[in-house]
Design a protein around this motif. Structure first.
Motif, PDB file in Angstrom:
ATOM      1  N   SER A 229     -27.049 -18.585  33.401  1.00 53.00           N
ATOM      2  CA  SER A 229     -28.513 -18.619  33.543  1.00 53.00           C
ATOM      3  C   SER A 229     -28.980 -17.924  34.817  1.00 53.00           C
ATOM      4  O   SER A 229     -30.111 -17.414  34.873  1.00 53.00           O
ATOM      5  CB  SER A 229     -28.997 -20.069  33.528  1.00 53.00           C
ATOM      6  OG  SER A 229     -28.425 -20.796  34.610  1.00 53.00           O
ATOM      7  N   ALA A 230     -28.118 -17.907  35.843  1.00 53.44           N
ATOM      8  CA  ALA A 230     -28.512 -17.215  37.083  1.00 53.44           C
ATOM      9  C   ALA A 230     -28.692 -15.722  36.824  1.00 53.44           C
ATOM     10  O   ALA A 230     -29.628 -15.086  37.348  1.00 53.44           O
ATOM     11  CB  ALA A 230     -27.451 -17.448  38.163  1.00 53.44           C
ATOM     12  N   ASP A 232     -29.414 -14.400  33.824  1.00 56.14           N
ATOM     13  CA  ASP A 232     -30.615 -14.292  32.985  1.00 56.14           C
ATOM     14  C   ASP A 232     -31.882 -14.322  33.833  1.00 56.14           C
ATOM     15  O   ASP A 232     -32.829 -13.554  33.601  1.00 56.14           O
ATOM     16  CB  ASP A 232     -30.646 -15.436  31.965  1.00 56.14           C
ATOM     17  CG  ASP A 232     -29.600 -15.270  30.886  1.00 56.14           C
ATOM     18  OD1 ASP A 232     -29.184 -14.115  30.634  1.00 56.14           O
ATOM     19  OD2 ASP A 232     -29.196 -16.287  30.298  1.00 56.14           O
ATOM     20  N   ASP A 233     -31.920 -15.214  34.799  1.00 56.11           N
ATOM     21  CA  ASP A 233     -33.101 -15.327  35.661  1.00 56.11           C
ATOM     22  C   ASP A 233     -33.302 -14.046  36.477  1.00 56.11           C
ATOM     23  O   ASP A 233     -34.435 -13.571  36.643  1.00 56.11           O
ATOM     24  CB  ASP A 233     -32.954 -16.518  36.611  1.00 56.11           C
ATOM     25  CG  ASP A 233     -33.050 -17.858  35.883  1.00 56.11           C
ATOM     26  OD1 ASP A 233     -33.526 -17.871  34.731  1.00 56.11           O
ATOM     27  OD2 ASP A 233     -32.626 -18.874  36.468  1.00 56.11           O
ATOM     28  N   ALA A 234     -32.201 -13.496  36.989  1.00 59.04           N
ATOM     29  CA  ALA A 234     -32.306 -12.266  37.783  1.00 59.04           C
ATOM     30  C   ALA A 234     -32.800 -11.109  36.926  1.00 59.04           C
ATOM     31  O   ALA A 234     -33.639 -10.301  37.365  1.00 59.04           O
ATOM     32  CB  ALA A 234     -30.945 -11.931  38.394  1.00 59.04           C
ATOM     33  N   ASN A 236     -34.598 -11.356  34.186  1.00 56.70           N
ATOM     34  CA  ASN A 236     -35.998 -11.609  33.823  1.00 56.70           C
ATOM     35  C   ASN A 236     -36.932 -11.222  34.969  1.00 56.70           C
ATOM     36  O   ASN A 236     -37.959 -10.553  34.757  1.00 56.70           O
ATOM     37  CB  ASN A 236     -36.183 -13.084  33.466  1.00 56.70           C
ATOM     38  CG  ASN A 236     -37.591 -13.371  32.994  1.00 56.70           C
ATOM     39  OD1 ASN A 236     -38.080 -12.767  32.046  1.00 56.70           O
ATOM     40  ND2 ASN A 236     -38.263 -14.297  33.685  1.00 56.70           N
ATOM     41  N   ASP A 237     -36.586 -11.601  36.191  1.00 57.14           N
ATOM     42  CA  ASP A 237     -37.412 -11.233  37.353  1.00 57.14           C
ATOM     43  C   ASP A 237     -37.460  -9.710  37.509  1.00 57.14           C
ATOM     44  O   ASP A 237     -38.520  -9.138  37.816  1.00 57.14           O
ATOM     45  CB  ASP A 237     -36.833 -11.860  38.629  1.00 57.14           C
ATOM     46  CG  ASP A 237     -36.985 -13.372  38.647  1.00 57.14           C
ATOM     47  OD1 ASP A 237     -37.788 -13.903  37.863  1.00 57.14           O
ATOM     48  OD2 ASP A 237     -36.283 -14.021  39.459  1.00 57.14           O
ATOM     49  N   ARG A 260     -33.747  -7.250  29.596  1.00 51.26           N
ATOM     50  CA  ARG A 260     -33.004  -8.525  29.629  1.00 51.26           C
ATOM     51  C   ARG A 260     -31.767  -8.474  28.734  1.00 51.26           C
ATOM     52  O   ARG A 260     -30.675  -8.855  29.162  1.00 51.26           O
ATOM     53  CB  ARG A 260     -33.938  -9.667  29.209  1.00 51.26           C
ATOM     54  CG  ARG A 260     -35.023  -9.980  30.219  1.00 51.26           C
ATOM     55  CD  ARG A 260     -35.777 -11.249  29.829  1.00 51.26           C
ATOM     56  NE  ARG A 260     -36.660 -11.023  28.687  1.00 51.26           N
ATOM     57  CZ  ARG A 260     -37.977 -10.797  28.779  1.00 51.26           C
ATOM     58  NH1 ARG A 260     -38.547 -10.777  29.974  1.00 51.26           N
ATOM     59  NH2 ARG A 260     -38.709 -10.605  27.709  1.00 51.26           N
ATOM     60  N   ARG A 264     -27.976  -7.479  30.163  1.00 50.46           N
ATOM     61  CA  ARG A 264     -26.848  -8.427  30.110  1.00 50.46           C
ATOM     62  C   ARG A 264     -25.650  -7.781  29.416  1.00 50.46           C
ATOM     63  O   ARG A 264     -24.510  -7.950  29.847  1.00 50.46           O
ATOM     64  CB  ARG A 264     -27.267  -9.710  29.385  1.00 50.46           C
ATOM     65  CG  ARG A 264     -26.108 -10.654  29.134  1.00 50.46           C
ATOM     66  CD  ARG A 264     -26.568 -11.976  28.573  1.00 50.46           C
ATOM     67  NE  ARG A 264     -26.821 -12.946  29.637  1.00 50.46           N
ATOM     68  CZ  ARG A 264     -25.875 -13.650  30.260  1.00 50.46           C
ATOM     69  NH1 ARG A 264     -24.607 -13.473  29.949  1.00 50.46           N
ATOM     70  NH2 ARG A 264     -26.170 -14.519  31.189  1.00 50.46           N
TER      71      ARG A 264
END
Length: 272
Positions: A229-230, A232-234, A236-237, A260, A264
C-alpha cells in the motif's frame, strides 16, 4: 498543404551548422531525420526562413560508449541504435523502449537527438533519458554545455536549447549491476502517440519512475524502495501531481489510472 518558402542548406560540417544557427537564430530549424519537422512544415505549424540539414554530416552519425554512457550523435538514426548488437547489454531500458516508437520506417529516418530536441511529451526516448538520469550535449559557436534531461525539457515542445545551439549528442547511462529496468506504454494502436509511457529503474536504494504523455513534459518519481500500500499511495500522489488534462485521446482520470496501474507493473517487473 505545402510548406512555405525557405532557404535550404545541406551542411557538411558542424562548423557550417553553428555558423548558420548563429546567423539566423530563431528563423532557422535543424533537419536531421525530418520525421517531426517535415510534418510541421507541411501543415505550416513551423514556418522557418532557413532549414539546416545535418543528416549527411558523417562525424555526427555515431553511437559509442564514453565514460559509462552510450553517447549518440545528432545525425544517428534511431534504427542504427536500435539494431546495435550490444544495446541490450549496454542500455537495456533503451532496447525495451525502441519497439514502441512509431513504426520501423519512421525509426529508419528519425534520429535519437531529433526526438529529444523536439520534446514531444508523449515521445518514448525523452522518458527513457529522464529515467536513467541522462544528459543532453549542446554546442554553439561560444562552446559546449551539458544539461540533465530534467533541466533540458521545459514543457510541451519547449526545451532549454538556445536558438544558436545544436543538440550535438545525448548520453544514456549504461546498465548498472544490481539495477532492474522495465518499460510499458498505452496507446490507441501500436505506433500511435502514447497516452502514457512509463520507464522504471529499480535497485537496492530506490525507484526511479519516469512518465510521459500525462504532463507537459516527462516527469520523474524518485523514491525509496516501497511495496504494498505504501507504493500504491506514492503512485497515487505522483499521478495527481502530474496535473493531467482531458483531451481527444483520453481523460485526465484515465491517465492517472494508467500511472497507478502501469507504474506498479513496471516497478514490479524491474524489481524481479
Amino acid at each position: 498543404m505545402k510548406p512555405g518558402l525557405y532557404d535550404y542548406y545541406r551542411c557538411d560540417t558542424v562548423d557550417e551548422v553553428l555558423e548558420l544557427l548563429d546567423q539566423h537564430g530563431d528563423d532557422a530549424r535543424i533537419l536531421a531525420g525530418g520525421q517531426s519537422l517535415m510534418a510541421a512544415l507541411n501543415m505550416r505549424l513551423a514556418q522557418p526562413k532557413v532549414v539546416v540539414d545535418i543528416s549527411r554530416i558523417a562525424p555526427l552519425a555515431y553511437a559509442r560508449i564514453v565514460n559509462d554512457a552510450l553517447v549518440i550523435g545528432a545525425s544517428a538514426t534511431q534504427a542504427s541504435v536500435e539494431w546495435r548488437p550490444t544495446l541490450g547489454d549496454e542500455v537495456p531500458l533503451l532496447k525495451r523502449a525502441f519497439p514502441y516508437i512509431s513504426h520501423f520506417q519512421i525509426r529508419n529516418r528519425g534520429t535519437v537527438c531529433g526526438s529529444i530536441a523536439h520534446a514531444d511529451p508523449s515521445a518514448e526516448l525523452p522518458v527513457v533519458l529522464l529515467a536513467l538520469g541522462g544528459r543532453v550535449g549542446l554546442r554553439s559557436r561560444q562552446g559546449r554545455r551539458d544539461l540533465s534531461a530534467d533541466d533540458f525539457a521545459q514543457g510541451m515542445l519547449m526545451t532549454a536549447r538556445r536558438p544558436d545551439e545544436l543538440v550535438e549528442d545525448v548520453s544514456y547511462p549504461v546498465h548498472r549491476a544490481g539495477t532492474g529496468y522495465a518499460f510499458a506504454e498505452m496507446a490507441q494502436r501500436h505506433g500511435d502517440f502514447a497516452i502514457a509511457a512509463l520507464a522504471a529503474c529499480v535497485d537496492a536504494d530506490g525507484i526511479r519512475l519516469a512518465v510521459g504523455g500525462v504532463s507537459d513534459r516527462p516527469r520523474l518519481l524518485n523514491i525509496e524502495r516501497l511495496s504494498g500500500s505504501a507504493l500504491d499511495d506514492a503512485l497515487n500522489d505522483f499521478a495527481w501531481s502530474l496535473e493531467a488534462q482531458d483531451d481527444q485521446h483520453a481523460s485526465a482520470q484515465y491517465r492517472r489510472h494508467l500511472v497507478r496501474r502501469l507504474g506498479r507493473r513496471v516497478i514490479e517487473e524491474a524489481s524481479a
